[in-house]
Design an enzyme around this catalytic site. Sequence first.
Site, short mmCIF file in Angstrom:
data_model
loop_
_atom_site.label_atom_id
_atom_site.label_comp_id
_atom_site.label_asym_id
_atom_site.label_seq_id
_atom_site.Cartn_x
_atom_site.Cartn_y
_atom_site.Cartn_z
N PHE A 240 27.50 1.96 13.75
CA PHE A 240 28.18 3.23 13.98
C PHE A 240 29.58 3.00 14.52
CE2 PHE A 240 23.60 3.57 14.77
CZ PHE A 240 23.24 4.53 13.84
N GLY B 120 25.47 -1.18 24.40
CA GLY B 120 25.04 -0.67 23.09
C GLY B 120 25.44 -1.61 21.97
N ASP C 195 22.00 -4.52 25.52
CA ASP C 195 21.15 -3.55 24.82
C ASP C 195 19.70 -3.93 25.09
OD1 ASP C 195 19.87 -1.89 22.74
OD2 ASP C 195 21.85 -1.80 21.81
N GLY D 151 16.30 0.91 20.88
CA GLY D 151 16.86 2.11 20.26
C GLY D 151 17.00 3.27 21.23
N SER E 46 20.64 -1.15 30.65
CA SER E 46 22.03 -1.19 31.05
C SER E 46 22.25 -1.00 32.56
CB SER E 46 22.76 -0.09 30.26
OG SER E 46 23.96 0.26 30.85
N ASP F 220 28.84 2.58 24.82
CA ASP F 220 28.36 3.12 23.54
C ASP F 220 26.83 2.98 23.49
OD1 ASP F 220 28.60 4.26 20.99
OD2 ASP F 220 28.93 2.32 20.01
N HIS G 44 23.37 8.19 24.33
CA HIS G 44 24.38 9.26 24.26
C HIS G 44 23.90 10.58 24.85
CE1 HIS G 44 26.40 6.33 21.90
NE2 HIS G 44 27.26 7.14 21.32
N HIS H 117 32.98 5.48 23.43
CA HIS H 117 32.88 5.87 22.03
C HIS H 117 32.26 7.25 21.88
CE1 HIS H 117 31.83 4.96 17.60
NE2 HIS H 117 33.13 5.13 17.72
N1 SAH Z 1 27.92 -0.18 19.23
C1 SAH Z 1 26.94 -0.07 18.16
C2 SAH Z 1 26.08 1.19 18.23
C3 SAH Z 1 25.27 1.34 19.48
S1 SAH Z 1 23.97 2.50 19.29
C4 SAH Z 1 27.63 -0.20 16.80
O1 SAH Z 1 28.80 -0.55 16.74
O2 SAH Z 1 27.00 0.05 15.77
C5 SAH Z 1 23.38 2.68 20.93
C6 SAH Z 1 22.54 1.51 21.44
O3 SAH Z 1 22.33 1.72 22.83
C7 SAH Z 1 21.15 1.37 20.81
O4 SAH Z 1 21.02 0.13 20.18
C8 SAH Z 1 20.18 1.48 22.01
O5 SAH Z 1 19.09 0.57 21.97
C9 SAH Z 1 21.09 1.17 23.18
N2 SAH Z 1 20.66 1.76 24.45
C10 SAH Z 1 20.38 3.05 24.70
N3 SAH Z 1 20.04 3.22 25.99
C11 SAH Z 1 20.12 1.99 26.58
C12 SAH Z 1 19.87 1.50 27.90
N4 SAH Z 1 19.50 2.31 28.89
N5 SAH Z 1 20.03 0.19 28.15
C13 SAH Z 1 20.42 -0.66 27.15
N6 SAH Z 1 20.67 -0.25 25.89
C14 SAH Z 1 20.51 1.06 25.60
MG MG Z 2 29.08 5.12 19.02
#
Ligand code: SAH
Ligand code: MG
Length: 211
Positions: free
Chosen positions: A15, A41, A66, A70, A119, A135, A138, A163
């Site tokens: 994304f 992310g 990450d 997901g 995170s 990122d 969301h 992002h």
């Molecule tokens: N930067 C990526 C997109 C990230 S999508 C790109 O360029 O395509 C968001 C990601 O955040 C997902 O993979 C999800 O597993 C992760 N995520 C969501 N909540 C999280 C958390 N609390 N701790 C760690 N990772 C998390």
């Molecule tokens: Mg994004």
Amino acid sequence: MTPELASLAQQVKGFMPHHEGLALYRAARAVASRGPLVEIGAYCGKSAVYLGAAAAEAGGVLFTVDHHRGSEEMQAGWEHHDPDLVDPRTGRFDSLPQLRRTLERAGLEDVVVAVVGDSVTIAAHWSDAALVFIDGGHGPAPAHADYEAWSPRVMPGGLLAIHDVFPDPAHGGRPPYEIWLRARDDGYLEHAAVGSLRVLQKRETVSGPVR
Ligand code: SAH
Ligand code: MG
């Protein structure tokens, strides 16, 4: 950024539109020699290629965080679900194998460190970063939690990138926009804006008289 990495980044699942990825690369390139880059992310490593390219050129390092399970909207039945990212053994979402493959293909395994876990838990034990790119989750709770956990880790003069910032609610969810507003209220300066990517700079600490 080398044409090879620019081309690979565009092939990786994820994304991050290319023009926003290039802006992320430029921001990271400006600070990557001053300290580590941290990404929240990783997913399959698309944005990590842009950040990793900057780290490699500057002799720096990227930690990409990450849990690889997901976000809510990536679970089965939701808008961003990808059945190819389900572990057939358990039926659970798992993007870590794709991240490893991306870093291997990119030749960035010595520059990009995958940090697998929640995170906010990781932030609680982190020291500092020249750039933090948010990122991850969301939704309202995860986005604000990431801002609160990671903003203090940005070094003075360092960058905070966010992002999916959409000032117009018709274009996307509120939470990334809300944390961008918070960052500005907290005194960050505007550094760059491309598409939905916003980059802010933390002020340098005003130094007092040297004794
Ligand atoms: N930067 C990526 C997109 C990230 S999508 C790109 O360029 O395509 C968001 C990601 O955040 C997902 O993979 C999800 O597993 C992760 N995520 C969501 N909540 C999280 C958390 N609390 N701790 C760690 N990772 C998390
Ligand atoms: Mg994004």
